[in-house]
Write a protein that holds these residues in place. Structure first.
Motif, PDB file in Angstrom:
ATOM      1  N   CYS A 221       0.806  -1.221   0.000  1.00 16.80           N
ATOM      2  CA  CYS A 221       0.000   0.000   0.000  1.00 16.80           C
ATOM      3  C   CYS A 221       0.838   1.269   0.000  1.00 16.80           C
ATOM      4  O   CYS A 221       0.376   2.317  -0.444  1.00 16.80           O
ATOM      5  CB  CYS A 221      -0.905   0.048   1.224  1.00 16.80           C
ATOM      6  SG  CYS A 221      -1.661  -1.518   1.688  1.00 16.80           S
ATOM      7  N   ASN A 222       2.053   1.163   0.521  1.00 19.79           N
ATOM      8  CA  ASN A 222       2.848   2.362   0.765  1.00 19.79           C
ATOM      9  C   ASN A 222       3.172   3.151  -0.509  1.00 19.79           C
ATOM     10  O   ASN A 222       3.213   4.377  -0.486  1.00 19.79           O
ATOM     11  CB  ASN A 222       4.137   1.979   1.489  1.00 19.79           C
ATOM     12  CG  ASN A 222       4.798   3.177   2.130  1.00 19.79           C
ATOM     13  OD1 ASN A 222       4.164   3.896   2.899  1.00 19.79           O
ATOM     14  ND2 ASN A 222       6.049   3.406   1.814  1.00 19.79           N
ATOM     15  N   ASN A 223       3.390   2.454  -1.612  1.00 17.62           N
ATOM     16  CA  ASN A 223       3.719   3.137  -2.877  1.00 17.62           C
ATOM     17  C   ASN A 223       2.698   4.208  -3.233  1.00 17.62           C
ATOM     18  O   ASN A 223       3.066   5.291  -3.686  1.00 17.62           O
ATOM     19  CB  ASN A 223       3.780   2.128  -4.031  1.00 17.62           C
ATOM     20  CG  ASN A 223       5.135   1.453  -4.098  1.00 17.62           C
ATOM     21  OD1 ASN A 223       6.054   1.840  -3.379  1.00 17.62           O
ATOM     22  ND2 ASN A 223       5.249   0.439  -4.935  1.00 17.62           N
ATOM     23  N   CYS A 224       1.435   3.891  -3.025  1.00 22.02           N
ATOM     24  CA  CYS A 224       0.384   4.841  -3.404  1.00 22.02           C
ATOM     25  C   CYS A 224      -0.110   5.677  -2.227  1.00 22.02           C
ATOM     26  O   CYS A 224      -0.481   6.828  -2.399  1.00 22.02           O
ATOM     27  CB  CYS A 224      -0.799   4.096  -4.003  1.00 22.02           C
ATOM     28  SG  CYS A 224      -0.375   3.206  -5.515  1.00 22.02           S
ATOM     29  N   HIS A 225      -0.132   5.075  -1.027  1.00 19.18           N
ATOM     30  CA  HIS A 225      -0.758   5.749   0.111  1.00 19.18           C
ATOM     31  C   HIS A 225       0.240   6.247   1.147  1.00 19.18           C
ATOM     32  O   HIS A 225      -0.149   6.866   2.127  1.00 19.18           O
ATOM     33  CB  HIS A 225      -1.756   4.807   0.792  1.00 19.18           C
ATOM     34  CG  HIS A 225      -2.958   4.488  -0.040  1.00 19.18           C
ATOM     35  ND1 HIS A 225      -4.002   5.360  -0.228  1.00 19.18           N
ATOM     36  CD2 HIS A 225      -3.267   3.390  -0.784  1.00 19.18           C
ATOM     37  CE1 HIS A 225      -4.919   4.815  -1.016  1.00 19.18           C
ATOM     38  NE2 HIS A 225      -4.492   3.609  -1.370  1.00 19.18           N
ATOM     39  N   GLY A 226       1.512   5.962   0.968  1.00 19.23           N
ATOM     40  CA  GLY A 226       2.526   6.413   1.915  1.00 19.23           C
ATOM     41  C   GLY A 226       2.825   7.894   1.765  1.00 19.23           C
ATOM     42  O   GLY A 226       2.206   8.582   0.946  1.00 19.23           O
ATOM     43  N   PRO A 227       3.799   8.394   2.541  1.00 15.54           N
ATOM     44  CA  PRO A 227       4.129   9.829   2.549  1.00 15.54           C
ATOM     45  C   PRO A 227       4.426  10.397   1.162  1.00 15.54           C
ATOM     46  O   PRO A 227       4.166  11.566   0.916  1.00 15.54           O
ATOM     47  CB  PRO A 227       5.375   9.892   3.427  1.00 15.54           C
ATOM     48  CG  PRO A 227       5.312   8.682   4.286  1.00 15.54           C
ATOM     49  CD  PRO A 227       4.622   7.630   3.474  1.00 15.54           C
ATOM     50  N   ASN A 228       4.961   9.565   0.258  1.00 17.86           N
ATOM     51  CA  ASN A 228       5.251  10.063  -1.090  1.00 17.86           C
ATOM     52  C   ASN A 228       4.262   9.540  -2.128  1.00 17.86           C
ATOM     53  O   ASN A 228       4.498   9.644  -3.333  1.00 17.86           O
ATOM     54  CB  ASN A 228       6.675   9.662  -1.501  1.00 17.86           C
ATOM     55  CG  ASN A 228       7.721  10.212  -0.553  1.00 17.86           C
ATOM     56  OD1 ASN A 228       7.648  11.369  -0.164  1.00 17.86           O
ATOM     57  ND2 ASN A 228       8.669   9.377  -0.156  1.00 17.86           N
ATOM     58  N   GLY A 229       3.180   8.953  -1.645  1.00 19.14           N
ATOM     59  CA  GLY A 229       2.226   8.338  -2.560  1.00 19.14           C
ATOM     60  C   GLY A 229       1.305   9.353  -3.216  1.00 19.14           C
ATOM     61  O   GLY A 229       1.014  10.399  -2.654  1.00 19.14           O
ATOM     62  N   SER A 230       0.841   8.985  -4.401  1.00 25.46           N
ATOM     63  CA  SER A 230       0.016   9.918  -5.180  1.00 25.46           C
ATOM     64  C   SER A 230      -1.402  10.038  -4.632  1.00 25.46           C
ATOM     65  O   SER A 230      -2.084  11.009  -4.907  1.00 25.46           O
ATOM     66  CB  SER A 230      -0.025   9.457  -6.642  1.00 25.46           C
ATOM     67  OG  SER A 230      -0.514   8.134  -6.699  1.00 25.46           O
ATOM     68  N   VAL A 231      -1.869   9.025  -3.872  1.00 27.29           N
ATOM     69  CA  VAL A 231      -3.243   9.095  -3.363  1.00 27.29           C
ATOM     70  C   VAL A 231      -3.296   9.101  -1.834  1.00 27.29           C
ATOM     71  O   VAL A 231      -4.242   8.612  -1.238  1.00 27.29           O
ATOM     72  CB  VAL A 231      -4.139   7.963  -3.928  1.00 27.29           C
ATOM     73  CG1 VAL A 231      -4.444   8.205  -5.387  1.00 27.29           C
ATOM     74  CG2 VAL A 231      -3.493   6.605  -3.729  1.00 27.29           C
ATOM     75  N   LYS A 232      -2.278   9.669  -1.220  1.00 25.08           N
ATOM     76  CA  LYS A 232      -2.306   9.748   0.246  1.00 25.08           C
ATOM     77  C   LYS A 232      -3.448  10.642   0.722  1.00 25.08           C
ATOM     78  O   LYS A 232      -3.871  10.561   1.874  1.00 25.08           O
ATOM     79  CB  LYS A 232      -0.957  10.236   0.785  1.00 25.08           C
ATOM     80  CG  LYS A 232      -0.527  11.596   0.320  1.00 25.08           C
ATOM     81  CD  LYS A 232       0.723  12.021   1.088  1.00 25.08           C
ATOM     82  CE  LYS A 232       1.150  13.433   0.719  1.00 25.08           C
ATOM     83  NZ  LYS A 232       2.205  13.443  -0.303  1.00 25.08           N
ATOM     84  N   ILE A 233      -3.969  11.469  -0.171  1.00 20.99           N
ATOM     85  CA  ILE A 233      -5.079  12.341   0.201  1.00 20.99           C
ATOM     86  C   ILE A 233      -6.370  11.531   0.395  1.00 20.99           C
ATOM     87  O   ILE A 233      -7.230  11.886   1.194  1.00 20.99           O
ATOM     88  CB  ILE A 233      -5.265  13.471  -0.847  1.00 20.99           C
ATOM     89  CG1 ILE A 233      -6.210  14.549  -0.300  1.00 20.99           C
ATOM     90  CG2 ILE A 233      -5.755  12.922  -2.188  1.00 20.99           C
ATOM     91  CD1 ILE A 233      -5.949  15.907  -0.876  1.00 20.99           C
ATOM     92  N   VAL A 234      -6.458  10.392  -0.310  1.00 26.58           N
ATOM     93  CA  VAL A 234      -7.636   9.531  -0.170  1.00 26.58           C
ATOM     94  C   VAL A 234      -7.558   8.730   1.135  1.00 26.58           C
ATOM     95  O   VAL A 234      -8.518   8.624   1.890  1.00 26.58           O
ATOM     96  CB  VAL A 234      -7.737   8.555  -1.365  1.00 26.58           C
ATOM     97  CG1 VAL A 234      -9.004   7.736  -1.271  1.00 26.58           C
ATOM     98  CG2 VAL A 234      -7.694   9.306  -2.668  1.00 26.58           C
ATOM     99  N   TRP A 235      -6.398   8.163   1.371  1.00 24.52           N
ATOM    100  CA  TRP A 235      -6.111   7.498   2.642  1.00 24.52           C
ATOM    101  C   TRP A 235      -4.596   7.535   2.822  1.00 24.52           C
ATOM    102  O   TRP A 235      -3.863   7.093   1.927  1.00 24.52           O
ATOM    103  CB  TRP A 235      -6.590   6.034   2.670  1.00 24.52           C
ATOM    104  CG  TRP A 235      -6.082   5.296   3.875  1.00 24.52           C
ATOM    105  CD1 TRP A 235      -6.370   5.574   5.179  1.00 24.52           C
ATOM    106  CD2 TRP A 235      -5.155   4.178   3.900  1.00 24.52           C
ATOM    107  NE1 TRP A 235      -5.685   4.713   6.013  1.00 24.52           N
ATOM    108  CE2 TRP A 235      -4.941   3.842   5.250  1.00 24.52           C
ATOM    109  CE3 TRP A 235      -4.504   3.439   2.906  1.00 24.52           C
ATOM    110  CZ2 TRP A 235      -4.095   2.813   5.644  1.00 24.52           C
ATOM    111  CZ3 TRP A 235      -3.667   2.399   3.298  1.00 24.52           C
ATOM    112  CH2 TRP A 235      -3.472   2.089   4.642  1.00 24.52           C
TER     113      TRP A 235
END
Ligand code: HEC
Length: 120
Positions: free
Chosen positions: A58-72
């Motif tokens: 999950c980290n690739n997309c939702h981690g601190p540098n992820g593109s969708v961290k705004i979603v979760w």
């Protein structure tokens, strides 16, 4: 003759010691799936399993540098505990991990982890 005997004794003791320490080293080897320290649905925790799974899946997309961290935003244990959408997206709707998969056993362990109250 006496000297030969003691050399033989010394060799025997050395062989015995070597065998013992080798056996101990083998017993100390970590996590084979069936070993005593294997992660099971009964002992699964954040630190022995779930954390690494979220990190890798999950980290690739939702981690601190992820593109969708705004979603979760994945940001450790609390970010999972405080958001029921996480279990829902992975185990119920199965929309996550987007573009990836979980094995049957990963899903089982994760389900058990949620069922056990997400222990650290
Ligand atoms: C390849 C990128 C990617 C990966 C990997 C990924 N996600 Fe997502 N995630 C998204 C996108 C994009 C959305 C926005 C909703 C959508 O497009 O489905 C999203 C939405 C969410 C949401 C918001 C609620 C929802 O259901 O829409 C949660 C919670 C979530 N993801 C959890 C996870 C978890 C947990 C993992 C790992 C098991 C994970 N995601 C892996 C891209 C990703």
């Amino acid at each position: 003759m006496k000297k030969q005997n003691s050399i033989f004794l010394l060799a025997a003791i050395t062989a015995l010691l070597f065998a013992c320490s080798k056996k101990q080293a083998e017993e100390l080897k970590p996590t084979t799936p069936t070993g005593p320290t294997a992660v099971t649905t009964a002992n699964v925790t954040y630190s022995n399993f779930a954390g690494a799974l979220f990190q890798t899946k999950c980290n690739n997309c939702h981690g601190p540098n992820g593109s969708v961290k705004i979603v979760w935003a994945f940001n450790g244990l609390a970010s999972i505990k405080n958001d029921t959408r996480v279990a829902n997206s992975v185990l119920v709707t199965k929309t996550m991990p987007k573009g990836g998969t979980l094995t049957v056993s990963e899903r089982e362990l994760l389900q058990a982890w949620f069922d056990r109250g997400m222990p650290e």
